[in-house]
Design a protein around this motif. Structure first.
Motif, PDB file in Angstrom:
ATOM      1  N   ASP A 154       0.612  -1.222  -0.018  1.00  0.00           N
ATOM      2  CA  ASP A 154      -0.025   0.039  -0.033  1.00  0.00           C
ATOM      3  C   ASP A 154       0.915   1.253   0.032  1.00  0.00           C
ATOM      4  O   ASP A 154       0.132   2.546   0.240  1.00  0.00           O
ATOM      5  CB  ASP A 154      -0.764   0.112   1.200  1.00  0.00           C
ATOM      6  CG  ASP A 154      -1.994  -0.910   1.276  1.00  0.00           C
ATOM      7  OD1 ASP A 154      -2.319  -1.443   0.091  1.00  0.00           O
ATOM      8  OD2 ASP A 154      -2.603  -1.538   2.382  1.00  0.00           O
ATOM      9  N   ARG A 158      -0.500   3.977  -1.849  1.00  0.00           N
ATOM     10  CA  ARG A 158      -1.976   4.274  -1.607  1.00  0.00           C
ATOM     11  C   ARG A 158      -1.844   5.419  -0.305  1.00  0.00           C
ATOM     12  O   ARG A 158      -2.688   6.344  -0.301  1.00  0.00           O
ATOM     13  CB  ARG A 158      -2.860   3.295  -0.981  1.00  0.00           C
ATOM     14  CG  ARG A 158      -4.292   3.585  -0.796  1.00  0.00           C
ATOM     15  CD  ARG A 158      -4.870   2.324  -0.483  1.00  0.00           C
ATOM     16  NE  ARG A 158      -4.536   1.733   0.626  1.00  0.00           N
ATOM     17  CZ  ARG A 158      -4.903   2.090   2.028  1.00  0.00           C
ATOM     18  NH1 ARG A 158      -5.764   2.974   2.136  1.00  0.00           N
ATOM     19  NH2 ARG A 158      -4.368   1.586   2.907  1.00  0.00           N
ATOM     20  N   THR A 159      -1.074   5.200   0.681  1.00  0.00           N
ATOM     21  CA  THR A 159      -0.918   5.969   1.967  1.00  0.00           C
ATOM     22  C   THR A 159       0.418   6.132   2.204  1.00  0.00           C
ATOM     23  O   THR A 159       1.182   5.228   2.335  1.00  0.00           O
ATOM     24  CB  THR A 159      -1.704   5.531   2.932  1.00  0.00           C
ATOM     25  OG1 THR A 159      -1.738   6.379   4.039  1.00  0.00           O
ATOM     26  CG2 THR A 159      -1.493   4.073   3.434  1.00  0.00           C
ATOM     27  N   ASP A 198      -2.237   5.343   9.379  1.00  0.00           N
ATOM     28  CA  ASP A 198      -2.953   4.686   8.719  1.00  0.00           C
ATOM     29  C   ASP A 198      -2.723   3.148   8.528  1.00  0.00           C
ATOM     30  O   ASP A 198      -3.698   2.269   8.786  1.00  0.00           O
ATOM     31  CB  ASP A 198      -2.942   5.032   7.186  1.00  0.00           C
ATOM     32  CG  ASP A 198      -3.668   6.422   6.922  1.00  0.00           C
ATOM     33  OD1 ASP A 198      -4.462   6.957   7.837  1.00  0.00           O
ATOM     34  OD2 ASP A 198      -3.361   7.127   6.160  1.00  0.00           O
ATOM     35  N   GLY A 236       1.537   7.906  -5.454  1.00  0.00           N
ATOM     36  CA  GLY A 236       0.154   8.321  -4.573  1.00  0.00           C
ATOM     37  C   GLY A 236       0.465   9.778  -4.191  1.00  0.00           C
ATOM     38  O   GLY A 236      -0.220  10.423  -3.402  1.00  0.00           O
TER      39      GLY A 236
END
Length: 329
Positions: free
Chosen positions: A214, A217-218, A223, A278
């Motif tokens: 991820d 994504r973040t 998170d 991202g």
């Protein structure tokens, strides 16, 4: 040495003359062991010729590569994520899934003197992988004999397809590969002993796997902590115990590594790299990259490619340049 063929099928959808990364997925052929393959250098060269693959070009395999040079082989340069290693005779080099690596150009020449074998396997084929040992490993003393025996036993079992039911054959290969990896993990020099490492199902490993999945994504450790059910403090402590770094530094380093891979090995514009990683604003990506590398993305690409002009290095403002190739092995 028998070989159960797997196929590479690179889709040549990059721009003419563009720099690309060949994405290589593991696809075992019918009747081969499920998830493992043994390939000698002669077969590796033959595959490259048959399928038009440049072995010296950047590749990102989705599986493990364990490169071993025979004791009477010539040394072999091998680049893994911007680090150029020289694998000596009798040496081993482990390339992990997702790492971008390049074989030396001389490997493609049968008369180069480089001779050896690759053991390749898909993630999960062995239940517990020992800690990574960076750089080539050359077993010495009693380790030399024991590692050699582990390899011989693995290859003999691999070649003996049909002597056991397939399920038993695969279980045996998993065990023998685990033995080889454990032997190699403890065959490094006393100056760099293999650490025992944290539990493979603990916070660090779960965080590491989540970051790998991820990171585009973040970019917030909080998170990951929420998703994994830990506090940020717990993750930071676990990462520090395993790596000596903070969780945020670990995450940032993974983003920077992917940025460098894309900047060097593809012709994607800096803004496209930013979006791929991202970043909503390309300027935020530029600031992030400069904070960690000390250079702008354009300057890094120019220096890495040995060009003096950013646009000549493929850092244009358009999108869609330098699509990545795909392949199968």
């Amino acid at each position: 040495m028998a070989h159960h063929g797997n196929g590479e099928r690179p889709a040549r959808n990059g721009p003419p003359g563009g720099v690309t990364i060949t994405e290589v997925a593991y696809r075992p052929s019918l009747g081969a062991p499920l998830g493992m393959d043994v390939v000698d250098f002669a077969e590796l060269r033959a595959r490259g010729r048959r399928r038009g693959i440049d072995l010296s070009g950047p590749q990102r395999p989705a599986f493990h590569h364990l490169v071993h040079l025979h004791p009477d082989s010539a040394p072999l340069p091998h680049t893994v994520d911007f680090t150029r290693h020289l694998v000596p005779p009798g040496g081993w080099l482990w390339v992990r899934p997702g790492q971008v690596h390049q074989y030396a150009a001389e490997l493609e020449e049968p008369g180069s003197g480089a001779d050896g074998v690759l053991v390749i396997w898909r993630p999960g084929f062995v239940p517990d992988e020992p800690p990574d040992v960076p750089g080539p490993v050359v077993p010495d003393g009693p380790h030399t004999r024991m590692v050699g025996l582990a390899l011989d036993h693995l290859v003999t079992e691999y070649d003996d397809l049909g002597a056991l039911p397939l399920e038993a054959h695969n279980r045996t290969l998993r065990m023998l590969l685990s033995v080889l990896l454990l032997r190699l993990a403890h065959a490094s020099s006393p100056a760099a002993p293999a650490a025992a490492g944290p539990a493979t199902d603990g916070p660090y490993h779960r965080f590491r796997d989540a970051v790998e999945r991820d990171f585009a994504r973040t970019h917030r450790v909080g998170d990951y902590a929420t998703a994994l059910g830990y506090s940020t403090r717990t993750l930071t402590r676990a990462v520090h115990a395993a790596t000596g770094s903070t969780a945020k530094a670990f995450l940032d380093a993974r983003i920077v590594l992917e940025a460098k891979r894309l900047l060097l090995h593809t012709d994607l514009a800096s803004a496209d790299v930013a979006r791929h990683l991202g970043f909503a604003d390309p300027s935020d990506f530029s600031k992030f990259f400069r904070r960690h590398d000390g250079r702008t993305p354009l300057a890094f690409r120019s220096a890495a490619r040995g060009t003096s002009d950013g646009r000549a290095a493929g850092d244009g403002r358009g999108s869609g340049a330098g699509q990545q190739q795909s392949g199968r092995r």
